[in-house]
Design an enzyme around this catalytic site. Structure first.
Site, PDB file in Angstrom:
ATOM      1  N   CYS A  90       5.273  -3.196  -0.227  1.00 13.11           N
ATOM      2  CA  CYS A  90       4.515  -1.944  -0.316  1.00 13.11           C
ATOM      3  C   CYS A  90       5.047  -1.094   0.176  1.00 13.11           C
ATOM      4  CB  CYS A  90       3.289  -2.872  -1.034  1.00 13.11           C
ATOM      5  SG  CYS A  90       2.248  -3.598  -1.496  1.00 13.11           S
ATOM      6  N   GLU A  92       2.020   0.535   1.801  1.00 15.66           N
ATOM      7  CA  GLU A  92       0.836   0.667   2.724  1.00 15.66           C
ATOM      8  C   GLU A  92       2.295  -0.084   3.919  1.00 15.66           C
ATOM      9  OE1 GLU A  92       0.424   0.168   0.214  1.00 15.66           O
ATOM     10  OE2 GLU A  92      -1.831   0.223  -0.843  1.00 15.66           O
TER      11      GLU A  92
HETATM   12  N1  THU Z   1       2.380  -2.152  -4.680  1.00 16.27           N
HETATM   13  C1  THU Z   1       2.490  -0.339  -3.464  1.00 16.27           C
HETATM   14  O1  THU Z   1       3.452  -0.356  -2.894  1.00 16.27           O
HETATM   15  N2  THU Z   1       1.437  -0.739  -2.780  1.00 16.27           N
HETATM   16  C2  THU Z   1       0.133  -1.666  -3.383  1.00 16.27           C
HETATM   17  O2  THU Z   1      -1.318  -1.847  -3.127  1.00 16.27           O
HETATM   18  C3  THU Z   1       0.561  -2.271  -4.308  1.00 16.27           C
HETATM   19  C4  THU Z   1       1.401  -2.358  -5.161  1.00 16.27           C
HETATM   20  C5  THU Z   1       4.275  -2.083  -4.930  1.00 16.27           C
HETATM   21  C6  THU Z   1       4.936  -3.200  -5.204  1.00 16.27           C
HETATM   22  C7  THU Z   1       5.433  -2.632  -6.158  1.00 16.27           C
HETATM   23  O3  THU Z   1       6.528  -2.049  -5.744  1.00 16.27           O
HETATM   24  C8  THU Z   1       4.713  -2.223  -7.125  1.00 16.27           C
HETATM   25  O4  THU Z   1       4.164  -1.811  -6.220  1.00 16.27           O
HETATM   26  C9  THU Z   1       4.046  -2.882  -8.896  1.00 16.27           C
HETATM   27  O5  THU Z   1       3.343  -3.522  -7.419  1.00 16.27           O
END
Ligand code: THU
Length: 172
Positions: A90, A92
């Protein structure tokens, strides 16, 4: 008052590290939540910019994150996906990694930018990772179209598991 946040925002340049930022924020403590988030912008520019660097060929859900560190530096991250889907990282956690690698562990605020109608909030795994760096800090979740949801780490993860739980005396 309301002016306090505006004053700080004008005095802190978003484009360069500013060691005074922490001091300025302390001076307007009661407004700290708003001031910190305004430092990352109402429609967070840095998170919006880095979102365009996201590597998300599988979900096509692009996420950008920007962390404001206590020393005024801003660290950004984007999501990084993998053909082995469970390995997706993610935005974050990308931003946290970048901050920690640069020696910044005191976080004042986080901005996350996603697509969609509703702002995407940090996932459960990211909530746990964010809670590793107390105290709780404000989080602004925004969409590219301008919807905003303000929250904070403690609200997203009440009763968080932390280092204090690791002190048991049992050997098994
Ligand atoms: N994702 C994030 O980058 N942050 C989050 O808090 C939720 C999900 C990303 C992970 C993945 O690459 C995409 O969003 C779909 O889940």
């Amino acid at each position: 008052d309301r002016d306090a946040g505006v004053r700080v925002r004008r005095r802190v340049d978003d484009d360069e590290p500013d060691a005074r930022a922490a001091g300025l924020l302390d001076a307007v403590d009661e407004r700290a939540f708003v001031v910190r988030l305004e430092r990352l912008d109402l429609r967070p520019r840095r998170a919006t910019e880095v979102r365009e660097k996201a590597y998300a060929p599988y979900s096509r859900y692009h996420v950008g994150a920007a962390l404001l560190a206590e020393d005024g530096r801003i660290f950004v991250g984007a999501n990084v996906e993998n053909a082995s889907y469970g390995l997706c990282q993610c935005a974050e956690r990308s931003a946290i990694g970048s901050a920690v690698a640069a020696g910044a562990r005191r976080i004042l605020a986080l901005a996350v930018v996603t697509q969609g109608e509703e702002p995407g909030t940090p996932c459960g795994m990211c909530r746990q990772v964010l809670s590793e760096f107390p105290p709780s800090f404000p989080i602004r979740c925004a969409t590219t179209s301008g919807a905003v949801l303000d929250t904070d780490v403690a609200s997203l993860l009440p009763h968080a598991f932390g280092p204090g739980h690791l002190g048991g005396s049992e050997s098994t």
